[in-house]
Design a protein around this motif. Structure first.
Motif, PDB file in Angstrom:
ATOM      1  N   PRO A  90      25.507  74.325  14.060  1.00  0.00           N
ATOM      2  CA  PRO A  90      24.594  74.950  12.802  1.00  0.00           C
ATOM      3  C   PRO A  90      23.842  73.807  12.296  1.00  0.00           C
ATOM      4  N   PRO A  91      22.583  74.276  11.835  1.00  0.00           N
ATOM      5  CA  PRO A  91      21.453  73.295  11.035  1.00  0.00           C
ATOM      6  C   PRO A  91      22.037  72.599   9.850  1.00  0.00           C
ATOM      7  N   SER A  92      23.037  73.299   9.214  1.00  0.00           N
ATOM      8  CA  SER A  92      23.574  72.439   8.203  1.00  0.00           C
ATOM      9  C   SER A  92      24.289  71.250   8.497  1.00  0.00           C
ATOM     10  N   VAL A  93      24.623  71.148   9.757  1.00  0.00           N
ATOM     11  CA  VAL A  93      25.450  70.095  10.085  1.00  0.00           C
ATOM     12  C   VAL A  93      24.519  68.986  10.769  1.00  0.00           C
ATOM     13  N   ARG A  94      23.605  69.723  11.463  1.00  0.00           N
ATOM     14  CA  ARG A  94      22.532  68.712  12.371  1.00  0.00           C
ATOM     15  C   ARG A  94      21.430  68.007  11.411  1.00  0.00           C
ATOM     16  N   GLN A  95      21.571  68.617  10.326  1.00  0.00           N
ATOM     17  CA  GLN A  95      20.217  67.975   9.256  1.00  0.00           C
ATOM     18  C   GLN A  95      20.700  66.562   8.550  1.00  0.00           C
ATOM     19  N   SER A  96      20.130  65.663   8.771  1.00  0.00           N
ATOM     20  CA  SER A  96      20.373  64.367   8.223  1.00  0.00           C
ATOM     21  C   SER A  96      19.866  64.286   6.762  1.00  0.00           C
ATOM     22  N   PRO A  97      20.240  63.391   6.088  1.00  0.00           N
ATOM     23  CA  PRO A  97      19.857  63.274   4.468  1.00  0.00           C
ATOM     24  C   PRO A  97      18.338  63.052   4.400  1.00  0.00           C
ATOM     25  N   SER A  98      17.428  63.335   3.713  1.00  0.00           N
ATOM     26  CA  SER A  98      16.213  63.104   3.670  1.00  0.00           C
ATOM     27  C   SER A  98      15.711  61.612   3.418  1.00  0.00           C
ATOM     28  N   HIS A  99      16.616  60.975   2.835  1.00  0.00           N
ATOM     29  CA  HIS A  99      16.330  59.394   2.652  1.00  0.00           C
ATOM     30  C   HIS A  99      17.629  58.762   2.982  1.00  0.00           C
ATOM     31  N   PRO A 100      17.631  57.595   4.351  1.00  0.00           N
ATOM     32  CA  PRO A 100      18.585  56.946   4.525  1.00  0.00           C
ATOM     33  C   PRO A 100      18.983  56.003   3.266  1.00  0.00           C
ATOM     34  N   PRO A 101      20.329  55.541   3.345  1.00  0.00           N
ATOM     35  CA  PRO A 101      20.695  54.786   2.256  1.00  0.00           C
ATOM     36  C   PRO A 101      20.113  53.331   2.357  1.00  0.00           C
ATOM     37  N   LEU A 102      19.740  52.766   1.322  1.00  0.00           N
ATOM     38  CA  LEU A 102      19.063  51.557   1.368  1.00  0.00           C
ATOM     39  C   LEU A 102      20.009  50.450   1.794  1.00  0.00           C
ATOM     40  N   PRO A 103      19.440  49.395   2.520  1.00  0.00           N
ATOM     41  CA  PRO A 103      20.452  48.431   3.280  1.00  0.00           C
ATOM     42  C   PRO A 103      20.823  47.576   2.015  1.00  0.00           C
ATOM     43  N   ARG A 104      22.113  47.002   2.313  1.00  0.00           N
ATOM     44  CA  ARG A 104      22.618  46.138   1.283  1.00  0.00           C
ATOM     45  C   ARG A 104      22.105  44.701   1.599  1.00  0.00           C
ATOM     46  N   LEU A 105      22.114  43.911   0.579  1.00  0.00           N
ATOM     47  CA  LEU A 105      21.466  42.440   0.912  1.00  0.00           C
ATOM     48  C   LEU A 105      22.783  41.551   1.023  1.00  0.00           C
ATOM     49  N   ALA A 106      22.691  40.808   2.182  1.00  0.00           N
ATOM     50  CA  ALA A 106      23.578  39.900   2.479  1.00  0.00           C
ATOM     51  C   ALA A 106      23.823  38.709   1.410  1.00  0.00           C
ATOM     52  N   PRO A 107      24.856  38.429   1.066  1.00  0.00           N
ATOM     53  CA  PRO A 107      25.039  37.102   0.013  1.00  0.00           C
ATOM     54  C   PRO A 107      24.178  35.982   0.705  1.00  0.00           C
ATOM     55  N   SER A 108      23.477  35.013  -0.079  1.00  0.00           N
ATOM     56  CA  SER A 108      22.795  33.854   0.711  1.00  0.00           C
ATOM     57  C   SER A 108      23.885  33.067   1.042  1.00  0.00           C
ATOM     58  N   TRP A 109      23.594  32.377   1.994  1.00  0.00           N
ATOM     59  CA  TRP A 109      24.469  31.151   2.748  1.00  0.00           C
ATOM     60  C   TRP A 109      23.666  30.030   3.100  1.00  0.00           C
ATOM     61  N   GLU A 110      24.269  28.845   3.062  1.00  0.00           N
ATOM     62  CA  GLU A 110      23.574  27.741   3.227  1.00  0.00           C
ATOM     63  C   GLU A 110      24.767  26.541   3.870  1.00  0.00           C
ATOM     64  N   VAL A 111      23.836  25.579   4.567  1.00  0.00           N
ATOM     65  CA  VAL A 111      25.129  24.620   5.196  1.00  0.00           C
ATOM     66  C   VAL A 111      25.074  23.718   4.375  1.00  0.00           C
TER      67      VAL A 111
END
Length: 56
Positions: free
Chosen positions: A20-41
């Protein structure tokens, strides 16, 4: 109910067309990627491997 795998690409396409189309349709906007915390040596991190000839 017994579901069998498609034996050909034509069967697979036909099976997908039955979803059914209601199952095939993806959301109009994908979720925004989450930013990874900064890391340094740090010096402490560097000290753990400074005497190793090879660090993998």
């Amino acid at each position: 109910m017994h579901i069998t795998e498609a034996d050909s690409i034509d069967e697979l396409i036909a099976d997908c067309a039955d979803i059914p189309p209601s199952v095939r349709q993806s959301p109009s906007h994908p979720p925004l990627p989450r930013l990874a915390p900064s890391w340094e040596v740090t010096d402490r991190c560097h000290d753990q491997v400074k005497d190793l000839d090879e660090y993998v």
